[in-house]
Design a protein around this motif. Structure first.
Motif, short mmCIF file in Angstrom:
data_model
loop_
_atom_site.label_atom_id
_atom_site.label_comp_id
_atom_site.label_asym_id
_atom_site.label_seq_id
_atom_site.Cartn_x
_atom_site.Cartn_y
_atom_site.Cartn_z
N ASN B 455 -2.71 6.08 8.47
CA ASN B 455 -1.40 6.46 7.11
C ASN B 455 -0.43 6.90 7.79
O ASN B 455 0.75 7.62 7.52
N THR B 456 -0.08 6.09 9.00
CA THR B 456 0.71 7.12 9.96
C THR B 456 2.07 6.40 9.18
O THR B 456 3.66 6.23 9.38
N ILE B 457 2.15 4.34 8.69
CA ILE B 457 2.74 3.99 7.96
C ILE B 457 3.28 4.51 6.56
O ILE B 457 4.72 4.59 5.99
N GLY B 458 1.71 5.31 6.33
CA GLY B 458 2.70 5.37 4.92
C GLY B 458 2.04 5.11 4.00
O GLY B 458 1.54 4.18 3.77
N ARG B 459 0.95 6.47 3.05
CA ARG B 459 0.13 5.63 1.60
C ARG B 459 -0.78 4.60 1.55
O ARG B 459 -0.08 3.27 1.03
N PRO B 460 -1.15 4.18 2.66
CA PRO B 460 -2.33 3.03 2.28
C PRO B 460 -3.15 2.40 1.30
O PRO B 460 -3.30 1.24 1.00
N TYR B 461 -3.33 3.78 0.55
CA TYR B 461 -4.34 3.66 -0.22
C TYR B 461 -3.73 2.48 -1.26
O TYR B 461 -4.29 1.77 -1.71
N MET B 462 -2.44 3.00 -1.43
CA MET B 462 -1.67 2.43 -2.58
C MET B 462 -1.89 0.84 -2.04
O MET B 462 -1.56 -0.17 -2.60
N TYR B 463 -1.51 0.36 -1.10
CA TYR B 463 -1.15 -0.95 -0.38
C TYR B 463 -2.75 -1.89 -0.63
O TYR B 463 -2.83 -3.32 -0.66
N VAL B 464 -3.69 -0.27 -0.25
CA VAL B 464 -5.23 -1.95 -0.44
C VAL B 464 -5.37 -1.80 -1.69
O VAL B 464 -5.52 -3.03 -1.93
N LEU B 465 -5.33 -0.39 -2.52
CA LEU B 465 -5.41 -1.42 -4.11
C LEU B 465 -4.32 -2.62 -4.68
O LEU B 465 -5.49 -3.21 -5.17
N PHE B 466 -3.06 -2.48 -4.18
CA PHE B 466 -2.06 -3.55 -4.36
C PHE B 466 -2.85 -4.58 -4.64
O PHE B 466 -2.68 -5.59 -5.23
N TYR B 467 -2.96 -5.29 -2.52
CA TYR B 467 -3.35 -6.15 -1.95
C TYR B 467 -4.68 -7.08 -2.31
O TYR B 467 -4.67 -8.01 -2.47
N ARG B 468 -5.35 -6.03 -2.74
CA ARG B 468 -6.66 -6.25 -3.12
C ARG B 468 -7.14 -6.25 -5.07
O ARG B 468 -7.89 -6.94 -5.23
#
Lengths: 554, 542
Positions: B455-468
């Protein structure tokens, strides 16, 4: 209606304004601000030392530069303080007296300067000098610094006097250029930033009034000679390594690695990619220029000028350097003076003065800086007064009488509120809220020490209290010859622990490792002395300032 | 509009387009968490008609991270996502396009605002052209146009609304309706527009009250339609969620002024006049003024820009130093010469800054963006004023050459730093790293039972959703999340992805995407994701 009245009672009005200025600068001078700061204590004790021994705290005879806290202070204020100390003794009032006195005189001379500047203006020429000197008399900025022993404030007096003499010389008698030159030369002895401001101001005067000065070659030559001869002794002092150290200490460029850290990365980048434009743009001179411009422009910040002001020691709580009501008038004055049909030279001089005022402060750290740019005065007041007079004239012309007078009353009420708020904040709330910034508590500590002097062999004072030696010298009125006989001050650096005299030792207190017995007294801030002291001094807002503890306790 | 001016305008518009779209994918260096959220919500709307929380076509706000994002930007992004897929370009395209169109509109707006019979032909054309050129190359506007900032869309809509209004008063009454709608839509685009748009509209209505009387039919239609359509927004702003967001950022929740006021009154022995002059409202008012003036700070405007590197590159101000003298002179000259509706220019500028005065972080380039393009119009006016001071042909040529050269130096200094140094220097500010890590694990993660992302960089779940381009339905079916007292959500896991600092159950094969400091010794490192400056950003191990 007002015009003939003003004309007839011109000097009565002026006297009233100067009296007001005098009152605002001298009323409770020794008590508000609530205590002396270190610079004031240093000015006072060194003046005392000069009076008694002809030497400063380091034993230097009649110095042209005072080492003080290794900040190498300009000399003139010390010498001006001598008569005051002689007359009133070594007190806070005496130390502040030269500043208050010359502050009051500045209000007077500003009147004559503005009268001279706007002599040809038939419409406002009569009112402007009154309004400007009145605004200066009540100016928060000028009041703050006239009530503190500040070299810069006397410097402003020299600026105003010098320019006035210069203008008189051109119109009346060219040989007035001589005293003008002398005054400018003296200004260089008064304050650091004058040493940049005054030469530039003189150049501006030369450019603006060049044609007229050249008519009086003889007087010009003589006055230049006078000025040069008077400045000569200073040159030696200025190029000495000590003054250069001071210059470095305040320079924004001193911390090279901090300033240039981003440039270095960019340069490496450019090197890697062979990017010549990047090489050019990452040049450190560009960064230096940015710092300089940033320092200069930082003084044109509305917050700093009108709302939050400078640091706590340079303001009253919640008030900036200028009144709120001055903001619109200042802007309007700037605009209307720029486009007015005033003489070109008058406009050029006022604008040049205004624009070169922040020059000396630009390359330093801690910008914006209200002391280094005190030379702004009285240009802000000139613009504001011009705006006010123009506004009133316009209102009178546009509005019928039954509307004009209410408008004036509303303006007057806003002004009165501002003025009342300043005096209230300054005299009532400043001592309480800001006493901690004024290094409050030394006088009380010294009183305690004097009472119990015989009970102790050693008195250790923490240097965490910042330059305690000078405060003890000052408040004990310790005989300078005795002090110098014990070696005087070793150094005024911030981490200095070698200063000592009589029973007093000034160093950091490390409670656990100190030699403690009940013949030793410790004086320090709450952090350094554990638990409750045997005696303590509180700031005026009730928080703890100083703890005093017998070394025999635990 | 003569032909020459038209050609120039085309050139300026193309310049504006180019500077906004060139390398839009890679500079700024990564998508910020707000950008991915905008993009994925648009994708979710496209695929399912619902947002990431499963709400059907939200009308006034997308709950997103719990920050309730205004909806316009997301809906505007839907067609781009449909056409180009989920990537940097489609998220930023709306902003970049609105930016380029604002450059175009600035010309027409300036022309109508300063239109006056006394203007020379030169003034009529050159001031608007110069203003739109300055906007085309403005660091302030470029920085905000090149990332998915809702504020930039809002600015476009406000400028459009103002232009349509001026058109309407010049004859075409029915333009009033689109003008009002455009202002309204800006309020659905960004928070600060909710202050600026109504105020600006009121100012316009006030100054044109006489002309509007003859167009009262259309005015009535526009007002009624706007009021009806703004009703949902009103309701949202009065709701607890709507207030929560405002509470976090405003200055009035601070207790300090109240304490100071009470202390001072106590020192004055509670006399009645002390309660007046030490009123807490006065102190809060002063705080507002202080925050307002913060946005006129010279360092912010001309030297270093906004302290947040997302809004500024920290090497130049929000405006070019070049424009300072022209800005000052232009301001005074505008007041003096009183051409056309000159007073709207400074008034608009002052209103545009207003939203930032109640916010804690000042100066703030984003919340004050609505003061654009007034800075540029004033600067252009000042430039033409100074130009007119030179009477001789030769001195005019010298002035022009020097001024243009200096502007080019300013511009190239900015562009060079923007393209060469900015992406590397401030990559961490743009949440750099998730994309690179996720593209590395794309093919290997099917071999693992769980993928643990830090989580350190911030909001990882959204990046997964976005890039997948994760299916919103699958996401919604498997997500495990909790909300906190401030209304923000924390997503703990969905599908095979887990977003925790430590995993409680350690059975099965786990792929870790961790920040370098929490990689255990002896871990089997598969790859290290590095920031452009070479420092480690994330480590992938199993």
């Amino acid at each position: 209606m007002i015009k003939p009245f003003l004309n007839k009672r011109r000097y009565w009005f002026l006297a009233g304004i100067v009296l007001l200025a005098f009152f605002l600068r001298f009323y409770r001078l020794g008590a508000v601000p609530p205590s002396l700061d270190w610079d004031e204590a240093a000015l006072g004790y060194n003046a005392y030392s000069l009076l008694e021994t002809g030497r400063d705290e380091y034993g230097v005879r009649w110095p042209l530069v005072f080492r003080s806290f290794d900040d190498y202070k300009p000399p003139l204020y010390f010498y001006l303080t001598m008569p005051a100390v002689k007359l009133f003794g070594l007190t806070a009032m005496a130390v502040r007296l030269p500043s208050a006195f010359f502050g009051t005189l500045t209000v007077l001379v500003t009147f004559f300067l503005v009268a001279e500047l706007f002599r040809k203006n038939n419409r406002y020429g009569l009112y402007l000098p009154f309004v400007v000197s009145f605004l200066l008399a009540i100016s928060p900025w000028h009041i703050y610094f006239s009530r503190i022993a500040f070299e810069a404030n006397v410097g402003v007096f020299f600026n105003v006097l010098g320019v006035w003499l210069f203008l008189r010389a051109l119109r009346k008698s060219p040989f007035l250029l001589l005293p003008a030159a002398a005054v400018f030369a003296l200004g260089l002895y008064e304050y650091h930033s004058e040493r940049i401001f005054l030469p530039v101001l003189v150049i501006c005067l030369a450019v603006i009034f060049g044609k007229q000065i050249l008519l009086h070659r003889k007087a010009l030559l003589l006055s230049l000679l006078t000025g040069l001869v008077m400045v000569l002794p200073l040159v030696r002092v200025l190029v000495s390594p000590d003054s250069l150290t001071r210059l470095k200490g305040t320079s924004a460029y001193a911390d090279q690695t901090g300033v240039l850290s981003r440039n270095i990365i960019k340069l490496e980048n450019a090197q890697k990619t062979g990017d010549w434009l990047g090489y050019l743009f990452a040049n450190r001179r560009i960064t230096y220029a940015q710092i300089l411009i940033n320092g200069y422009l930082s003084h044109f910040n509305f917050n700093w000028l009108f709302v939050s002001g400078d640091q706590e020691r340079h303001k009253a709580p919640g008030i900036g350097l200028l009144y709120w009501f001055e903001l619109p008038l200042f802007l309007y004055g700037l605009y209307s003076l720029a486009w007015s049909r005033e003489k070109r030279r008058t406009k050029a001089l006022v604008f040049a003065w205004f624009l070169i005022a922040p020059l000396a402060a630009s390359p330093t750290t801690e910008v914006p800086h209200a002391v280094r740019t005190l030379v702004f005065l009285p240009t802000f007041q000139i613009f504001t007064a011009f705006g006010l007079v123009r506004l009133l004239a316009k209102l009178k012309q546009r509005l019928s009488d039954w509307r004009f007078f209410p408008a004036v009353i509303i303006l007057g009420a806003i002004f009165a509120f501002n003025f009342f708020y300043l005096t209230h904040q300054y005299f009532v709330h400043l001592p309480r809220e800001f006493s901690k910034y004024w290094q409050y508590g030394y006088q009380q500590a010294v009183e305690y020490v004097q009472k119990h002097y015989d009970e102790y062999d050693r008195i250790v004072v923490s240097t965490q209290l910042e330059q305690p030696h000078i405060f003890f010298l000052f408040f004990l009125k310790y005989p300078p010859e005795k002090y110098l006989a014990q070696g005087g001050t070793v150094s005024g650096g911030f981490e200095e622990y070698r200063n000592a005299f009589d029973k007093f030792i000034f160093k950091r207190i490390a409670w656990e490792s100190e030699v403690r017995n009940n013949r030793t007294l410790f004086i320090g801030p709450p952090g350094e002395i554990p638990g409750d002291g045997d005696f303590w001094i509180d700031y005026l807002d009730g928080s703890r300032a100083i703890e005093i503890k017998n070394g025999g306790g635990n | 509009m003569n032909k020459k001016a038209k050609n120039w305008l085309v050139v300026i518009f193309l310049l504006g387009l180019f500077l906004r779209f060139y390398k839009l994918n890679s500079i700024p260096p990564a998508l910020s968490w707000d950008e991915v959220s905008l993009g994925y919500n648009a994708y979710s709307i496209l695929k399912t008609g619902r947002d990431e929380h499963g709400k059907i076509l939200p009308l006034v706000a997308f709950e997103a991270y719990g920050d309730y994002k205004p909806p316009a930007y997301i809906y505007a992004t839907v067609p781009f996502v449909a056409l180009f897929g989920l990537n940097e370009f489609s998220v930023r395209a709306v902003s970049a396009l609105s930016g380029a169109l604002t450059v175009l509109l600035t010309y027409f707006l300036a022309k109508l605002l300063l239109g006056d019979k006394r203007n020379s032909a030169f003034q009529t054309e050159v001031i608007p052209l110069l203003a739109s050129t300055l906007l085309a190359i403005s660091p302030w506007h470029l920085n905000l146009s090149r990332a998915g900032f809702e504020a930039n869309l809002a600015l476009f809509l406000i400028v459009l609304g103002a232009w349509l209004f001026l058109k309407a008063t010049a004859g075409k009454s029915y333009f009033l309706l689109p003008s009002f709608l455009s202002f309204l839509l800006s309020a659905y685009s960004f928070n600060s527009a909710r202050v600026v748009a109504p105020l600006l509209l009121l100012v316009f209505l006030f100054f044109w009250r006489q002309q509007l009387w003859s167009k009262r039919k259309w005015l009535l239609v526009a007002v009624v339609v706007t009021l009806i359509l703004s009703w949902p927004l009103f309701r949202h702003l009065r709701s607890p969620e709507g207030r929560l967001r405002f509470k976090e950022v405003n200055i009035f929740t601070s207790l300090e002024p109240i304490e100071i006021a009470n202390n001072r009154i106590a020192v004055d022995n509670n006399v009645w006049w002390s309660k007046l002059i030490h009123n807490r409202r006065l102190l809060f008012g002063l705080e507002m003024v202080r925050h307002y003036f913060d946005n006129l700070n010279m360092n912010f405007l001309f030297i270093n820009g906004d302290g947040n590197p997302k809004f500024s590159i920290r090497d130049v101000g929000q405006l070019y130093l070049w424009s300072l003298p022209f800005l000052v002179i232009g301001f005074f000259a505008l007041i003096r010469e009183k051409r056309g509706r000159w007073f709207l220019v400074p008034l608009w500028l002052l209103i545009g800054i207003l939203p930032a005065s109640v916010a804690r972080e000042t100066p703030h380039a984003l919340r004050t963006e609505n003061s654009l393009p007034m800075w540029e119009i004033i600067t252009a006016y000042g430039f033409v004023t100074v130009f007119s001071w030179f009477k001789k042909d030769i001195s005019r040529r010298i002035f022009l050459t020097v001024a243009i050269l200096l502007l080019i130096v300013n511009l190239s200094y900015y562009l060079h730093n923007y393209y060469r140094n900015y992406p590397a220097e401030f990559a961490p500010e743009w949440q750099w790293g998730y994309k690179q890590a996720l593209s590395y694990t794309k093919d290997i993660e099917k071999n693992y039972d769980k993928v643990l992302v830090t989580n350190t960089i911030g909001r990882p779940y959204m990046y997964v959703l976005f890039y997948r381009a994760y299916s919103p339905r699958d996401y919604f079916a498997t997500v495990n999340r909790t909300g906190d007292a401030f209304g923000f959500f924390t997503v703990h896991s969905f599908g095979r992805y887990v977003f925790e600092e430590t995993l409680t159950e350690t059975s099965g094969k786990i792929l870790h995407i961790e920040n370098p400091s929490s990689v255990p010794a002896g871990a089997h490192v598969l790859s290290e994701i590095k920031y452009p400056n070479g420092q480690a950003a994330l480590v992938i191990y199993d």
